[in-house]
Design a protein around this motif. Structure first.
Motif, PDB file in Angstrom:
ATOM      1  N   SER A 275     -54.067 -16.034  53.241  1.00  0.00           N
ATOM      2  CA  SER A 275     -54.936 -16.221  52.080  1.00  0.00           C
ATOM      3  C   SER A 275     -56.079 -17.149  52.468  1.00  0.00           C
ATOM      4  O   SER A 275     -55.966 -17.916  53.426  1.00  0.00           O
ATOM      5  CB  SER A 275     -54.110 -16.853  50.957  1.00  0.00           C
ATOM      6  N   THR A 276     -57.182 -17.057  51.752  1.00  0.00           N
ATOM      7  CA  THR A 276     -58.282 -17.986  52.018  1.00  0.00           C
ATOM      8  C   THR A 276     -59.148 -18.113  50.779  1.00  0.00           C
ATOM      9  O   THR A 276     -59.104 -17.253  49.892  1.00  0.00           O
ATOM     10  CB  THR A 276     -59.116 -17.519  53.243  1.00  0.00           C
ATOM     11  N   ALA A 277     -59.883 -19.194  50.696  1.00  0.00           N
ATOM     12  CA  ALA A 277     -60.771 -19.389  49.541  1.00  0.00           C
ATOM     13  C   ALA A 277     -61.859 -20.380  49.914  1.00  0.00           C
ATOM     14  O   ALA A 277     -61.695 -21.191  50.830  1.00  0.00           O
ATOM     15  CB  ALA A 277     -59.979 -19.929  48.355  1.00  0.00           C
ATOM     16  N   ALA A 278     -62.950 -20.306  49.178  1.00  0.00           N
ATOM     17  CA  ALA A 278     -64.000 -21.316  49.312  1.00  0.00           C
ATOM     18  C   ALA A 278     -63.643 -22.508  48.427  1.00  0.00           C
ATOM     19  O   ALA A 278     -62.869 -22.378  47.483  1.00  0.00           O
ATOM     20  CB  ALA A 278     -65.334 -20.729  48.880  1.00  0.00           C
ATOM     21  N   TYR A 279     -64.173 -23.646  48.744  1.00  0.00           N
ATOM     22  CA  TYR A 279     -64.015 -24.809  47.857  1.00  0.00           C
ATOM     23  C   TYR A 279     -65.310 -25.616  47.884  1.00  0.00           C
ATOM     24  O   TYR A 279     -66.240 -25.284  48.619  1.00  0.00           O
ATOM     25  CB  TYR A 279     -62.783 -25.646  48.225  1.00  0.00           C
ATOM     26  N   GLY A 280     -65.372 -26.633  47.058  1.00  0.00           N
ATOM     27  CA  GLY A 280     -66.570 -27.474  47.034  1.00  0.00           C
ATOM     28  C   GLY A 280     -67.820 -26.720  46.600  1.00  0.00           C
ATOM     29  O   GLY A 280     -68.921 -27.031  47.044  1.00  0.00           O
ATOM     30  N   LEU A 281     -67.655 -25.723  45.732  1.00  0.00           N
ATOM     31  CA  LEU A 281     -68.824 -24.906  45.348  1.00  0.00           C
ATOM     32  C   LEU A 281     -69.876 -25.727  44.594  1.00  0.00           C
ATOM     33  O   LEU A 281     -71.058 -25.411  44.621  1.00  0.00           O
ATOM     34  CB  LEU A 281     -68.377 -23.722  44.489  1.00  0.00           C
ATOM     35  N   GLU A 282     -69.426 -26.761  43.918  1.00  0.00           N
ATOM     36  CA  GLU A 282     -70.372 -27.599  43.164  1.00  0.00           C
ATOM     37  C   GLU A 282     -70.998 -28.664  44.063  1.00  0.00           C
ATOM     38  O   GLU A 282     -71.795 -29.479  43.621  1.00  0.00           O
ATOM     39  CB  GLU A 282     -69.642 -28.326  42.009  1.00  0.00           C
ATOM     40  N   GLY A 283     -70.598 -28.684  45.318  1.00  0.00           N
ATOM     41  CA  GLY A 283     -71.108 -29.707  46.244  1.00  0.00           C
ATOM     42  C   GLY A 283     -69.939 -30.345  46.960  1.00  0.00           C
ATOM     43  O   GLY A 283     -68.918 -30.633  46.344  1.00  0.00           O
ATOM     44  N   HIS A 284     -70.086 -30.530  48.259  1.00  0.00           N
ATOM     45  CA  HIS A 284     -69.010 -31.107  49.074  1.00  0.00           C
ATOM     46  C   HIS A 284     -69.558 -32.352  49.754  1.00  0.00           C
ATOM     47  O   HIS A 284     -70.752 -32.434  50.057  1.00  0.00           O
ATOM     48  CB  HIS A 284     -68.573 -30.058  50.117  1.00  0.00           C
ATOM     49  N   ARG A 285     -68.684 -33.304  50.015  1.00  0.00           N
ATOM     50  CA  ARG A 285     -69.120 -34.593  50.573  1.00  0.00           C
ATOM     51  C   ARG A 285     -69.829 -34.482  51.921  1.00  0.00           C
ATOM     52  O   ARG A 285     -70.552 -35.394  52.313  1.00  0.00           O
ATOM     53  CB  ARG A 285     -67.901 -35.505  50.733  1.00  0.00           C
ATOM     54  N   HIS A 286     -69.570 -33.406  52.636  1.00  0.00           N
ATOM     55  CA  HIS A 286     -70.250 -33.278  53.932  1.00  0.00           C
ATOM     56  C   HIS A 286     -71.676 -32.748  53.803  1.00  0.00           C
ATOM     57  O   HIS A 286     -72.441 -32.797  54.757  1.00  0.00           O
ATOM     58  CB  HIS A 286     -69.432 -32.380  54.873  1.00  0.00           C
ATOM     59  N   LEU A 287     -72.028 -32.277  52.609  1.00  0.00           N
ATOM     60  CA  LEU A 287     -73.390 -31.760  52.403  1.00  0.00           C
ATOM     61  C   LEU A 287     -74.464 -32.819  52.675  1.00  0.00           C
ATOM     62  O   LEU A 287     -75.401 -32.574  53.451  1.00  0.00           O
ATOM     63  CB  LEU A 287     -73.502 -31.198  50.976  1.00  0.00           C
TER      64      LEU A 287
END
Ligand SMILES: NC(=O)c1ccc[n+]([C@@H]2O[C@H](COP(=O)([O-])OP(=O)(O)OC[C@H]3O[C@@H](n4cnc5c(N)ncnc54)[C@H](OP(=O)(O)O)[C@@H]3O)[C@@H](O)[C@H]2O)c1
Length: 354
Positions: free
Chosen positions: A201-213
């Motif tokens: 299984s897999t999924a995206a996360y941090g769609l609203e913004g991720h700390r590494h951005l």
């Protein structure tokens, strides 16, 4: 040299011990982990048993250490770094957390909350040797070791935005899709990391913004010389180690006008990347998409830039091991530079394949 590791009970601490534990020029002075105080290291990580070390509950001999690695969560890292640099000003600190990576305090506080030692932000050097090697030297006291996603994506895009060898050939507006193995989330137990929830299984996360951005944007902006817009989408994939980033950017009109065929443009760009990284022992420019397995357990990053002339885009695929080039290996690379040693010391192992 005497080296201590704080956070030995976590994945990054363990990776540092794996890389440093057999080096004849390194004495592991203290390996610290609160949850395993007094235990042999092999009880926590059986692969490290031959090192015959005992886990300490606290950092007690900080003034004896030449280098201390902090493999702790953010905030705990900054507090410990501030204490070490105050009590033992000649000890070098390599912080594996995000605490000193962002130069702007307000940006840090937006993503991580109040900074426990903001006065150290300007002193810290961002430890990405391929871009900031001249700042990583025996005078440096505090290294902010980059995040794994930022190392993987910024090294993939930096040549195209840099003026080092010519004009930038992409617009300052990039998209990064990146995949990480589950060790990227640390050793703590989390429901979404259970085998039955994660495997197949897999999924995206941090769609609203991720700390590494903001970290990726900070470095690319620095390389380009004015703001670079970044969209960054991380994904969790069912691997224990490994990271793959695919980055996209629009080519400049000048670049598109220069080349008649896609093959000619791709060949020129790959040569340009090879020239850009000619003095970087851990960067390998490849002609096909790398697999994460090709770099597993090594400190290499494999990068494959390709031009798509019909869509006027650069597409770059980069792969590294999140615990090695994405964390512990890069930390050791920084340590070598801080101590005036050849950068590759103890790091020239190849990927574990298959
Ligand atoms: N995993 C990666 O791929 C990766 C890559 C790049 C950077 N990093 C960064 O490296 C750091 C360590 O990551 P990790 O993956 O090794 O995490 P981890 O497996 O969760 O380990 C965290 C370590 O920190 C210790 N710890 C937790 N809370 C603490 C506190 N309040 N005070 C002191 N020690 C504390 C834990 O030890 P005890 O519970 O025994 O105290 C453990 O040794 C993090 O800042 C992470 O963002 C991780």
């Amino acid at each position: 040299m005497k080296v201590s590791i704080v956070g030995i009970t976590g994945y990054v601490g363990a990776e540092l011990a794996r890389l440093l534990g057999r080096r004849p020029d390194v004495e592991l002075l203290e390996v610290v982990g609160r949850s395993a105080a007094g235990q042999p290291i092999g009880k926590v990580f059986p692969n490290l048993a031959p090192l015959k070390l005992t886990v300490a509950g606290e950092l007690e001999r900080m003034t004896e250490a030449d280098v201390i690695f902090l493999a702790l969560p953010h905030h705990a890292s900054a507090e410990t770094a501030a204490e070490i640099l105050e009590k033992s000003p000649t000890t070098k600190v390599i912080d594996m957390s995000a605490d000193f990576r962002l130069k702007d305090r307000a940006t840090y506080e937006k993503w991580y909350g109040p900074h426990p030692a903001a006065y150290l932000l300007l002193e810290a050097v961002y430890g990405l040797p391929e871009l900031y090697r001249d700042q990583i030297n025996p005078q440096t006291r505090l290294i902010a070791n980059p995040g794994c996603y930022p190392t993987c994506s910024t090294l993939g895009l930096a040549p195209a935005l840099s003026s080092k060898l010519g004009k930038p050939f992409i617009e300052p507006d990039v998209i990064v899709d990146a995949l990480s193995g589950t060790s990227g989330a640390g050793r703590g137990l989390k429901q979404n990391l259970h085998f039955s929830e994660m495997t197949e299984s897999t999924a995206a996360y941090g769609l609203e913004g991720h700390r590494h951005l903001p970290e990726i944007a900070q470095t690319l902006t620095d390389v380009y010389g004015s703001p670079v817009d970044v969209i960054f989408t991380p994904h969790l994939v069912p691997l224990s180690r490994g990271m793959l980033a695919t980055s996209y950017a629009r080519l400049t009109d000048d670049f598109v006008a220069t080349y008649k065929t896609q093959a000619e443009a791709t060949q020129a760009v790959r040569q340009y990347y090879r020239d850009f990284y000619a003095n970087d022992p851990f960067v390998v420019i490849v002609d096909e998409s790398p697999y994460t397995k090709q770099v597993a357990g090594s400190n290499y990053i494999y990068i494959c830039p390709t031009i798509n002339l019909s869509s006027r885009r650069l597409v770059v695929v980069s792969a590294l091991d999140n615990l090695t080039k994405g964390a512990g290996g890069e930390g050791v690379q920084n340590m070598n530079l801080l101590m005036g040693l050849p950068e590759t010391t103890g790091l020239d192992m190849l990927g574990l394949y298959p």
